[in-house]
Design a protein around this motif. Structure first.
Motif, PDB file in Angstrom:
ATOM      1  N   PHE A 115       0.935  -1.249  -0.026  1.00  0.00           N
ATOM      2  CA  PHE A 115      -0.065  -0.021   0.088  1.00  0.00           C
ATOM      3  C   PHE A 115       0.722   1.207  -0.174  1.00  0.00           C
ATOM      4  CE2 PHE A 115      -3.225  -2.948   0.962  1.00  0.00           C
ATOM      5  CZ  PHE A 115      -4.346  -2.552   0.414  1.00  0.00           C
ATOM      6  N   THR A 116       2.148   1.108   0.349  1.00  0.00           N
ATOM      7  CA  THR A 116       2.930   2.236   0.435  1.00  0.00           C
ATOM      8  C   THR A 116       3.455   2.681  -1.060  1.00  0.00           C
ATOM      9  OG1 THR A 116       3.885   1.878   2.667  1.00  0.00           O
ATOM     10  CG2 THR A 116       5.243   3.445   1.187  1.00  0.00           C
TER      11      THR A 116
ATOM     12  N   LEU B  27      -1.371   4.554  -1.017  1.00  0.00           N
ATOM     13  CA  LEU B  27      -2.356   4.296  -0.332  1.00  0.00           C
ATOM     14  C   LEU B  27      -2.348   4.016   0.987  1.00  0.00           C
ATOM     15  CD1 LEU B  27      -4.757   2.629  -2.873  1.00  0.00           C
ATOM     16  CD2 LEU B  27      -4.878   5.079  -2.334  1.00  0.00           C
ATOM     17  N   GLU B  28      -1.247   3.872   1.838  1.00  0.00           N
ATOM     18  CA  GLU B  28      -0.810   3.600   3.001  1.00  0.00           C
ATOM     19  C   GLU B  28      -1.218   4.881   3.956  1.00  0.00           C
ATOM     20  OE1 GLU B  28       0.086   1.624   6.614  1.00  0.00           O
ATOM     21  OE2 GLU B  28      -0.395   0.717   4.477  1.00  0.00           O
TER      22      GLU B  28
ATOM     23  N   GLY C  46      -6.032   3.573   2.724  1.00  0.00           N
ATOM     24  CA  GLY C  46      -6.501   2.627   1.629  1.00  0.00           C
ATOM     25  C   GLY C  46      -6.226   1.206   2.144  1.00  0.00           C
ATOM     26  N   ARG C  47      -5.450   0.846   2.897  1.00  0.00           N
ATOM     27  CA  ARG C  47      -5.330  -0.487   3.432  1.00  0.00           C
ATOM     28  C   ARG C  47      -6.225  -0.847   4.016  1.00  0.00           C
ATOM     29  NH1 ARG C  47      -3.083  -1.488   8.308  1.00  0.00           N
ATOM     30  NH2 ARG C  47      -1.934   0.186   8.229  1.00  0.00           N
TER      31      ARG C  47
ATOM     32  N   SER D 152      -9.328   0.660   4.398  1.00  0.00           N
ATOM     33  CA  SER D 152     -10.447   1.094   3.720  1.00  0.00           C
ATOM     34  C   SER D 152     -10.912  -0.304   2.983  1.00  0.00           C
ATOM     35  CB  SER D 152     -10.523   2.188   3.028  1.00  0.00           C
ATOM     36  OG  SER D 152     -10.345   3.437   3.674  1.00  0.00           O
TER      37      SER D 152
END
Length: 127
Positions: A35-36, A40-41, A44-45, A47
């Motif tokens: 996710f990084t 999206l970290e 996003g992770r 969610s």
């Protein structure tokens, strides 16, 4: 056989989705890395983990299996696109296991959606 196949498919997809939640919710280094890398970290992770949990629950209920499979298709479709565009097939030397699991989950979700298409309320009258 025809009676149990949809149940088995729903269970397989649910188990796959639920099993990945421990990586997302416990900040496993591989999950954080993925996710990084896609930017999206941590939002996003977490969610996506919540959405996968909702999809898993919906898949376990026959009347809502269509919704769970549709949600799974969207989420896993996004994961497949991230593998193909940003992550690569093999992530952290996993030999492509994560990608292959995503493809299998996507295909099984599509089959489930076809099986339960008559339960979709807004298009049921057209089938």
């Amino acid at each position: 056989m025809k009676k149990y196949t949809p149940l088995v498919l729903r269970l397989i997809v649910s188990i796959i989705l639920i099993q990945t939640l421990r990586f997302k919710f416990t900040t496993h280094p591989d999950s954080v890395y993925i996710f990084t890398k896609i930017g999206l970290e941590p939002i996003g992770r977490i969610s996506i983990g919540i959405v996968e949990l909702i999809a898993s629950i919906l898949l376990l209920i026959p009347k809502t299996a269509w919704a769970g499979s549709l949600i799974a298709l969207v989420v896993i479709g996004g994961a497949i696109m991230m593998h193909l565009t940003q992550l690569g097939i093999a992530v952290n030397n996993d030999g492509g296991t994560l990608f292959i699991t995503a493809v299998i989950t996507f295909l099984l979700s599509a089959i489930i959606l076809v099986i339960y298409r008559k339960n979709i309320p807004f298009i049921n009258k057209y089938l």
